[in-house]
Scaffold this motif. Structure first.
Motif, short mmCIF file in Angstrom:
data_model
loop_
_atom_site.label_atom_id
_atom_site.label_comp_id
_atom_site.label_asym_id
_atom_site.label_seq_id
_atom_site.Cartn_x
_atom_site.Cartn_y
_atom_site.Cartn_z
N GLY A 31 67.23 43.12 -65.57
CA GLY A 31 65.90 42.58 -65.37
C GLY A 31 65.02 42.77 -66.60
O GLY A 31 65.17 43.75 -67.32
N PHE A 32 64.13 41.82 -66.80
CA PHE A 32 63.18 41.87 -67.91
C PHE A 32 61.78 41.64 -67.36
O PHE A 32 61.56 40.72 -66.58
N SER A 33 60.86 42.49 -67.78
CA SER A 33 59.46 42.40 -67.37
C SER A 33 58.64 42.31 -68.66
O SER A 33 58.50 43.30 -69.37
N ILE A 34 58.12 41.11 -68.95
CA ILE A 34 57.52 40.86 -70.26
C ILE A 34 56.06 40.46 -70.11
O ILE A 34 55.74 39.42 -69.55
N PRO A 35 55.14 41.31 -70.61
CA PRO A 35 53.71 40.97 -70.56
C PRO A 35 53.42 39.73 -71.42
O PRO A 35 54.02 39.54 -72.47
N LEU A 36 52.52 38.89 -70.93
CA LEU A 36 52.08 37.71 -71.66
C LEU A 36 50.58 37.78 -71.88
O LEU A 36 49.90 38.59 -71.25
N ALA A 37 50.07 36.91 -72.70
CA ALA A 37 48.62 36.84 -72.94
C ALA A 37 47.92 36.30 -71.70
O ALA A 37 48.56 35.98 -70.70
N SER A 38 46.62 36.15 -71.79
CA SER A 38 45.86 35.54 -70.70
C SER A 38 46.15 34.05 -70.68
O SER A 38 46.02 33.36 -71.69
N MET A 39 46.60 33.56 -69.52
CA MET A 39 46.94 32.14 -69.38
C MET A 39 46.98 31.76 -67.91
O MET A 39 46.86 32.62 -67.04
N SER A 40 47.16 30.48 -67.65
CA SER A 40 47.26 30.00 -66.27
C SER A 40 48.63 30.33 -65.70
O SER A 40 49.58 30.62 -66.45
N ASN A 41 48.74 30.24 -64.39
CA ASN A 41 50.01 30.51 -63.74
C ASN A 41 51.09 29.53 -64.21
O ASN A 41 52.23 29.92 -64.46
N HIS A 42 50.74 28.25 -64.32
CA HIS A 42 51.72 27.25 -64.77
C HIS A 42 52.20 27.54 -66.19
O HIS A 42 53.40 27.42 -66.49
N GLU A 43 51.29 27.95 -67.06
CA GLU A 43 51.69 28.31 -68.42
C GLU A 43 52.65 29.50 -68.40
O GLU A 43 53.64 29.51 -69.12
N ALA A 44 52.34 30.48 -67.56
CA ALA A 44 53.20 31.67 -67.44
C ALA A 44 54.60 31.28 -66.97
O ALA A 44 55.60 31.84 -67.44
N GLU A 45 54.69 30.32 -66.06
CA GLU A 45 55.99 29.85 -65.57
C GLU A 45 56.80 29.25 -66.72
O GLU A 45 57.98 29.54 -66.88
#
Length: 129
Positions: A31-45
């Motif tokens: 498993g990988f848990s990778i923090p992302l910047a501030s963005m919309s849910n669709h962008e995160a997908e």
């Protein structure tokens, strides 16, 4: 065949986001848990999908089946088109990466079947905040 479950999540829309990727195959699971910047849910997908593709390519997996509960990502890849201009560069990058596999599948699954990736994405949000 390698099975890859991925999910992107945001705390707010937009807000702190994370990518969760769960890979199983060859008798192993990771498993990988990778923090992302501030963005919309669709962008995160989309970012979660791109990261999953990159991890698989780095590990030289050649036959891979990706699973997502994001109808937008699934439909966009299937049709090679997305209406929202904001997502076009993300789709283009994902399509370019997906072409590097010998055999590539993307399948939509219900959220109930994507719990591992969802948990990993939520953990990543906590680390991003």
């Amino acid at each position: 065949m390698i099975e890859v479950y991925f999910d992107g999540a945001s705390a707010g829309n937009p807000g702190p986001s994370g990518a969760g990727i769960f890979i199983k195959g060859n008798g192993k699971a990771e498993g990988f848990s990778i923090p992302l910047a501030s963005m919309s849910n669709h962008e995160a997908e989309f970012h979660a999908f791109i990261l999953a593709l990159e991890i698989c390519l780095k590990n030289e997996f050649k036959i891979v089946s990706f699973r997502t509960d994001s109808e937008l990502v699934n439909r966009s890849v299937e049709k090679e088109f997305v209406k929202n201009n904001q997502y076009k560069p993300l789709l283009e990058k994902a399509l370019t990466l997906s072409q590097q596999f010998d055999l590539f599948f993307l399948k939509w699954i219900p959220s109930s079947e994507n719990k591992n990736a969802d948990e990993l994405a939520r953990k990543a949000i906590q680390r991003a905040q």
